[in-house]
Design an enzyme around this catalytic site. Structure first.
Site, short mmCIF file in Angstrom:
data_model
loop_
_atom_site.label_atom_id
_atom_site.label_comp_id
_atom_site.label_asym_id
_atom_site.label_seq_id
_atom_site.Cartn_x
_atom_site.Cartn_y
_atom_site.Cartn_z
CD GLU A 256 83.14 -10.46 35.89
OE1 GLU A 256 84.23 -10.18 35.37
OE2 GLU A 256 82.39 -9.62 36.41
N GLY B 98 83.03 -17.65 32.78
CA GLY B 98 83.46 -18.76 31.93
C GLY B 98 84.01 -18.20 30.63
CB SER B 99 84.70 -19.83 27.43
OG SER B 99 83.41 -20.34 27.16
CB THR B 100 84.84 -14.97 25.20
OG1 THR B 100 85.63 -14.24 26.14
CG2 THR B 100 84.25 -14.02 24.18
CE LYS C 289 76.26 -25.96 34.73
NZ LYS C 289 77.51 -26.69 34.52
CD GLU D 176 90.89 -17.62 28.28
OE1 GLU D 176 89.83 -18.04 27.77
OE2 GLU D 176 90.96 -17.08 29.39
N GLY E 9 79.81 -17.15 27.16
CA GLY E 9 79.28 -15.88 27.66
C GLY E 9 78.35 -15.23 26.63
CB CYS F 181 89.96 -15.30 33.81
SG CYS F 181 89.96 -14.61 35.46
P1 NAD Z 1 83.01 -22.61 30.00
O1 NAD Z 1 82.50 -21.39 29.34
O2 NAD Z 1 83.23 -23.82 29.20
O3 NAD Z 1 82.00 -23.06 31.18
C1 NAD Z 1 81.62 -22.17 32.19
C2 NAD Z 1 80.28 -22.61 32.74
O4 NAD Z 1 79.31 -22.51 31.72
C3 NAD Z 1 80.24 -24.06 33.21
O5 NAD Z 1 79.46 -24.15 34.37
C4 NAD Z 1 79.56 -24.78 32.05
O6 NAD Z 1 78.88 -25.94 32.44
C5 NAD Z 1 78.59 -23.72 31.59
N1 NAD Z 1 78.17 -23.87 30.19
C6 NAD Z 1 78.88 -24.41 29.18
N2 NAD Z 1 78.14 -24.38 28.03
C7 NAD Z 1 76.96 -23.80 28.36
C8 NAD Z 1 75.80 -23.47 27.61
N3 NAD Z 1 75.67 -23.74 26.32
N4 NAD Z 1 74.78 -22.87 28.26
C9 NAD Z 1 74.89 -22.58 29.59
N5 NAD Z 1 75.95 -22.87 30.35
C10 NAD Z 1 76.98 -23.47 29.73
O7 NAD Z 1 84.31 -22.15 30.80
P2 NAD Z 1 85.28 -23.05 31.71
O8 NAD Z 1 86.07 -23.92 30.80
O9 NAD Z 1 84.53 -23.67 32.83
O10 NAD Z 1 86.22 -21.92 32.37
C11 NAD Z 1 87.29 -21.37 31.71
C12 NAD Z 1 86.93 -20.00 31.15
O11 NAD Z 1 86.44 -19.17 32.18
C13 NAD Z 1 88.14 -19.28 30.58
O12 NAD Z 1 87.78 -18.67 29.36
C14 NAD Z 1 88.43 -18.22 31.63
O13 NAD Z 1 89.12 -17.11 31.16
C15 NAD Z 1 87.08 -17.90 32.13
N6 NAD Z 1 87.13 -17.29 33.47
C16 NAD Z 1 86.90 -15.95 33.59
C17 NAD Z 1 86.99 -15.33 34.84
C18 NAD Z 1 86.76 -13.85 35.01
O14 NAD Z 1 86.60 -13.39 36.15
N7 NAD Z 1 86.74 -13.06 33.94
C19 NAD Z 1 87.30 -16.11 35.97
C20 NAD Z 1 87.53 -17.48 35.80
C21 NAD Z 1 87.43 -18.06 34.54
#
Ligand code: NAD
Length: 505
Positions: A274, A251-253, A198, A409, A256, A309
């Site tokens: 991650e 994605g975001s903490t 996804k 962040e 996560g 990130c």
């Molecule tokens: P996000 O957490 O908003 O979304 C990430 C994914 O999660 C998307 O596909 C989104 O549709 C999905 N998502 C959102 N809400 C959800 C829920 N309630 N249930 C299930 N899935 C859900 O993050 P973003 O804005 O897409 O990305 C930016 C973040 O990602 C930043 O915090 C960045 O630091 C982090 N990031 C981390 C790494 C790493 O390797 N540590 C790499 C890239 C990005």
């Protein structure tokens, strides 16, 4: 077409390619080897953040679409369509997949730039080759990961077998849409799993093509499925699905943490996270080369518009070199990062992913000013690019560790410079965060460097460099930056489980 053709493209070539690619785009759900409509018919718009124009509408998966995709993945896994192939045959498919990705480089690159705004030159030189390279790396691992026979009493044979987990749900972010997805799906596939991906709703286009190319390369139907959709609907349904064996999330903490909840509420699936970061770069007064250090500082926060990130968003600079550091930073960063049309191969900085993100980042800048930090550079949107979601490269000095710009962040091109007077103070500030993804220390002194590497609570610590790596580097965070590693041979093992077979002879 190929990667070298793409590297020679002009702005006009990219515009023409972009228009052609969007005309021929199939943006439905990719389930069981084919594009399929969702019976519910919900769609989401995807907007080019450089112009604000809607460039496509993609099908948004409902929970029942997620279920169909998981069932297709499970069927393919049970049938042994992929896991049951000889390792060399799986390797051959993955190698062909990498070749097809390179052969379709112009199309994939332009989709990435139109979708999320990153400069095309970065996609051509960085993202696309990294995607193909990492798929090859994972393919190479397929017949290099063994089980074990342990030393037992001669009357028994004890074997530890490694098996794929089954169905992996992957949820990826938008900042490197293809690459972050590949860091999940390539090791999961190399380990023999079937996958449902996804992607993020802000950048949904390129991953659909990746899945189609996997099938073109000989990947069996149902082994790699891609569903776009809203995180709270499709992502949640995938992470809650009781027939998914592991969810691998980047994605975001904040989101996560929800993955851990979903796992507990469903089937205790494994969860790999991650997440976010607030990485410090520590510049000590004996650093070997101030120009190189300054360059690493601005590249580490303005590259990819700061949407990284592990962006080096906190610059901890020894007070004695602070003034010179700031002067060189401002002069050189302003030349190196100039916002512009991301389709132009000369452009070094694109827009943020969308206007929502632009408002959020500008809001953080306002908070920095309100809390008393000194705005040295940027902090606004370029007037000549008003329809795009741009933010100029921004530098704050006189930042205190308790300010929001030093703690949260920002995920945009905003550097917060914090002066310090001793190594101990620098280490204390560096570790004073909920995150622990990456860090760097700049010094000539080996003992100080090693002391800092040991003291910094982060998954990756660089010395006299920043953000350098290859695919052998385990990449992942401590603390609330996550609980797993991407991008190394262990990332393939992480999609396997060990079975112990004790045989009485
Ligand atoms: P996000 O957490 O908003 O979304 C990430 C994914 O999660 C998307 O596909 C989104 O549709 C999905 N998502 C959102 N809400 C959800 C829920 N309630 N249930 C299930 N899935 C859900 O993050 P973003 O804005 O897409 O990305 C930016 C973040 O990602 C930043 O915090 C960045 O630091 C982090 N990031 C981390 C790494 C790493 O390797 N540590 C790499 C890239 C990005």
């Amino acid at each position: 077409m190929s990667l070298s053709t793409a590297a020679a493209f002009t702005l006009e070539d990219w515009k023409r390619t972009g228009a052609e690619v969007l005309r021929g785009l199939d943006s439905r759900l990719f389930i069981d080897g084919e594009f399929r409509a969702s019976p519910e018919g919900r769609r989401i718009e995807t907007v080019n953040p450089a112009t604000g124009e809607v460039i496509a509408e993609v099908t948004a998966a409902s929970p029942s679409d997620v279920d169909r995709a998981v069932q297709a993945a499970r069927r393919s896994f049970r049938a042994g369509a992929w896991a049951g192939l000889a390792p060399r045959d799986r390797m051959a498919v993955m190698y062909r997949w990498a070749e097809l990705i390179e052969a379709n480089a112009p199309e994939l690159c332009v989709l990435e730039t139109l979708d999320m705004g990153k400069p095309i030159r970065d996609v051509v030189a960085g993202d696309l080759p990294s995607v193909a390279g990492f798929i090859r790396f994972c393919a190479e691992c397929i017949d290099k990961i063994d089980g074990r026979v342990t030393s037992t009493d001669p009357s028994a044979l004890h074997m530890i077998l490694r098996e794929p987990l089954g169905v992996v749900g992957a949820i990826s972010p938008w900042n490197y849409p293809m690459l972050m997805a590949t860091w999940k799906i390539a090791p999961a596939l190399a380990a023999g799993n079937s996958v449902v991906l996804k992607p993020a709703e802000q950048a949904p286009l390129s991953c659909l093509r990746l899945a189609q190319l996997f099938v073109e390369a000989g990947g069996p139907a149902g082994v790699l499925n891609v569903l776009n959709g809203i995180g709270e609907i499709a992502g949640r349904a995938l992470a809650l699905h009781t027939d998914v064996d592991k969810v691998s999330f980047t994605g975001s903490t904040q989101v996560g943490k929800l993955m851990l909840v979903y796992s507990g509420q469903s089937n205790m699936k494994k969860v790999a996270l991650e997440c976010g970061g607030k990485s410090p770069q520590i510049f000590l007064d004996d650093l070997p080369d101030l120009d190189r250090a300054v360059e690493a500082a601005f590249r580490g926060i303005y590259g990819n518009q700061g949407e990284v990130c592990n962006a080096g968003s906190r610059l901890l600079v020894a007070r004695s070199i602070h003034e010179e550091f700031v002067a060189r930073f401002k002069a050189r960063a302003a030349e190196a990062f100039v916002p512009g049309d991301p389709l132009d191969p000369a452009t070094s900085m694109g827009p943020l992913v969308d206007h929502h993100s632009q408002r959020r980042v500008l809001g953080m800048v306002e908070a920095g000013v309100r809390e008393g930090a000194c705005l040295e550079m940027g902090g606004d949107a370029p007037a000549s690019l008003a329809s795009g979601a741009y933010v100029n490269p921004t530098l704050f000095t006189s930042v205190r560790p308790d300010m929001s710009i030093a703690r949260e962040e920002i995920f945009g091109p905003v550097a917060s410079l914090i002066p310090f007077d001793s190594v101990d103070e620098a280490l204390e500030i560096a570790n004073d965060t909920i995150y622990g993804l990456a860090a760097s220390v700049w010094t000539r002194d080996l003992s100080t460097a090693v002391r800092c590497v040991r003291a910094i609570q982060a998954g990756v610590v660089w010395v006299n460099t920043f953000d350098e790596s290859d695919m052998t580097q385990p990449f992942g965070g401590f603390k609330q930056s996550g609980n797993s590693k991407d991008n190394c041979i262990d990332s393939v093992r992480a999609y396997m489980q060990e079975k112990s077979a004790w045989i009485r002879l």
